[in-house]
Design a protein around this motif. Structure first.
Motif, PDB file in Angstrom:
ATOM      1  N   ARG A   4      18.036  49.664  27.043  1.00  0.00           N
ATOM      2  CA  ARG A   4      17.250  50.889  26.945  1.00  0.00           C
ATOM      3  C   ARG A   4      18.139  52.025  26.445  1.00  0.00           C
ATOM      4  NH1 ARG A   4      15.676  52.915  31.966  1.00  0.00           N
ATOM      5  NH2 ARG A   4      13.611  53.562  31.265  1.00  0.00           N
ATOM      6  N   VAL A   5      17.587  52.870  25.575  1.00  0.00           N
ATOM      7  CA  VAL A   5      18.326  54.011  25.063  1.00  0.00           C
ATOM      8  C   VAL A   5      17.441  55.248  25.144  1.00  0.00           C
ATOM      9  CG1 VAL A   5      17.592  53.614  22.677  1.00  0.00           C
ATOM     10  CG2 VAL A   5      19.693  54.918  23.116  1.00  0.00           C
ATOM     11  N   LEU A   6      18.069  56.384  25.375  1.00  0.00           N
ATOM     12  CA  LEU A   6      17.371  57.670  25.366  1.00  0.00           C
ATOM     13  C   LEU A   6      17.889  58.487  24.195  1.00  0.00           C
ATOM     14  CD1 LEU A   6      15.410  59.676  26.708  1.00  0.00           C
ATOM     15  CD2 LEU A   6      17.335  60.493  28.099  1.00  0.00           C
ATOM     16  N   VAL A   7      16.998  58.846  23.279  1.00  0.00           N
ATOM     17  CA  VAL A   7      17.339  59.664  22.117  1.00  0.00           C
ATOM     18  C   VAL A   7      16.970  61.112  22.428  1.00  0.00           C
ATOM     19  CG1 VAL A   7      16.859  60.119  19.679  1.00  0.00           C
ATOM     20  CG2 VAL A   7      16.978  57.748  20.520  1.00  0.00           C
ATOM     21  N   VAL A   8      17.922  62.023  22.258  1.00  0.00           N
ATOM     22  CA  VAL A   8      17.694  63.437  22.549  1.00  0.00           C
ATOM     23  C   VAL A   8      17.917  64.238  21.273  1.00  0.00           C
ATOM     24  CG1 VAL A   8      18.266  65.368  24.048  1.00  0.00           C
ATOM     25  CG2 VAL A   8      18.599  63.022  24.865  1.00  0.00           C
ATOM     26  N   ASP A   9      16.826  64.732  20.687  1.00  0.00           N
ATOM     27  CA  ASP A   9      16.911  65.484  19.430  1.00  0.00           C
ATOM     28  C   ASP A   9      15.682  66.380  19.329  1.00  0.00           C
ATOM     29  OD1 ASP A   9      16.809  66.176  16.532  1.00  0.00           O
ATOM     30  OD2 ASP A   9      18.460  64.745  16.403  1.00  0.00           O
ATOM     31  N   ASP A  10      15.877  67.647  18.963  1.00  0.00           N
ATOM     32  CA  ASP A  10      14.742  68.562  18.916  1.00  0.00           C
ATOM     33  C   ASP A  10      14.056  68.617  17.551  1.00  0.00           C
ATOM     34  OD1 ASP A  10      16.662  69.958  17.526  1.00  0.00           O
ATOM     35  OD2 ASP A  10      16.760  71.658  18.907  1.00  0.00           O
ATOM     36  N   HIS A  11      14.503  67.801  16.608  1.00  0.00           N
ATOM     37  CA  HIS A  11      13.831  67.718  15.314  1.00  0.00           C
ATOM     38  C   HIS A  11      12.883  66.526  15.342  1.00  0.00           C
ATOM     39  CE1 HIS A  11      13.038  67.402  11.061  1.00  0.00           C
ATOM     40  NE2 HIS A  11      13.705  68.533  10.840  1.00  0.00           N
ATOM     41  N   LEU A  55      22.695  61.607  21.450  1.00  0.00           N
ATOM     42  CA  LEU A  55      22.517  63.030  21.703  1.00  0.00           C
ATOM     43  C   LEU A  55      22.841  63.892  20.489  1.00  0.00           C
ATOM     44  CD1 LEU A  55      22.125  65.358  23.819  1.00  0.00           C
ATOM     45  CD2 LEU A  55      24.574  65.117  24.319  1.00  0.00           C
ATOM     46  N   ASP A  56      21.892  64.763  20.142  1.00  0.00           N
ATOM     47  CA  ASP A  56      22.128  65.774  19.113  1.00  0.00           C
ATOM     48  C   ASP A  56      22.892  66.934  19.747  1.00  0.00           C
ATOM     49  OD1 ASP A  56      22.026  67.370  16.851  1.00  0.00           O
ATOM     50  OD2 ASP A  56      19.963  68.023  17.198  1.00  0.00           O
ATOM     51  N   LEU A  57      23.805  67.534  18.994  1.00  0.00           N
ATOM     52  CA  LEU A  57      24.593  68.647  19.534  1.00  0.00           C
ATOM     53  C   LEU A  57      23.856  69.985  19.477  1.00  0.00           C
ATOM     54  CD1 LEU A  57      28.210  68.078  18.160  1.00  0.00           C
ATOM     55  CD2 LEU A  57      27.415  67.822  20.513  1.00  0.00           C
TER      56      LEU A  57
END
Length: 217
Positions: A4-11, A55-57
């Motif tokens: 399982r992976v969690l992708v964090v990006d606001d785009h 994770l996006d910075l």
């Protein structure tokens, strides 16, 4: 691969495209995504059983360093792969100071992203070859390529060796201190000594040096 992976990006386009690609390529069995730092925190509080966090910075609701520091201190069991458009050597080096496991530029092809994920899931640390080159390191083309014959193995003290092994696991200073039962300041002192022995000045350079010399834990 599985997990399982969690992708964090606001785009939204990048977030959904990466999610779709990872599932289509069967890189992970399950891909969840969120669009903010606070949504990430809420998701992890409910369920932190992820094999990786991408994770996006540049999240809108926090500074990049804050989100990285939070994850590496609160959820040390989750490897963190930074996925960012800000990919200067200085930015990448700073990310590794917080104990991330890899960095991939958003301009990278999917093959590079998948390769980085595989390295991290296998317990390694991934720094882009172009960044390694800019820092003066030429890494072996594969695991079978031997290190330079003229390179001597560094002689660490037992404590330095312990700290170095934890560094190569992508652990931040605070977690290294906790696991080894020493003050965080003592960890920093040992790291300073390690850097001197390796003739480097940062975590990223120490990681690259270990890969160049085929040093392991």
């Amino acid at each position: 691969m599985s997990g399982r992976v969690l992708v964090v990006d606001d785009h939204p386009i990048i977030r959904e495209s990466l999610t779709t690609a990872l599932l289509a390529l069967k890189v992970f069995d399950e891909v969840q995504n969120v669009d903010s730092f606070h949504s990430m925190v809420e998701r992890l509080e409910l369920d932190a059983r992820f094999h990786m966090l991408i994770l996006d910075l540049s999240l809108a609701d926090t500074y990049g360093s804050r989100s990285v520091e939070f994850i590496r201190e609160q959820y040390t069991h989750i490897p963190v792969l930074i996925f960012s458009a800000f990919d200067s050597p200085d930015v990448i080096a700073q990310c590794f100071e917080y104990g991330v496991h890899g960095f991939v530029s958003k301009s990278s092809p999917m093959q590079t992203i998948v390769s980085a994920i595989r390295v991290v899931l296998a317990g390694g640390l991934y720094i882009p070859p172009s960044v390694a080159h800019s820092m003066g390191f030429e890494l072996p083309a594969s695991a079978e390529t031997p290190p330079p014959l003229q390179a001597d193995k560094p002689q660490f003290t037992p404590k330095q060796r312990e700290v170095f092994e934890h560094l190569l696991q992508g652990l931040p200073n605070k977690e290294i201190a906790r696991r080894l039962g020493m003050a965080e300041g003592t960890v920093k002192t040992h790291l300073h000594g390690i850097y001197q022995i390796l003739h480097v000045t940062s975590r990223a350079q120490a990681i690259l040096k270990s890969q160049q010399l085929s040093l392991g834990t």
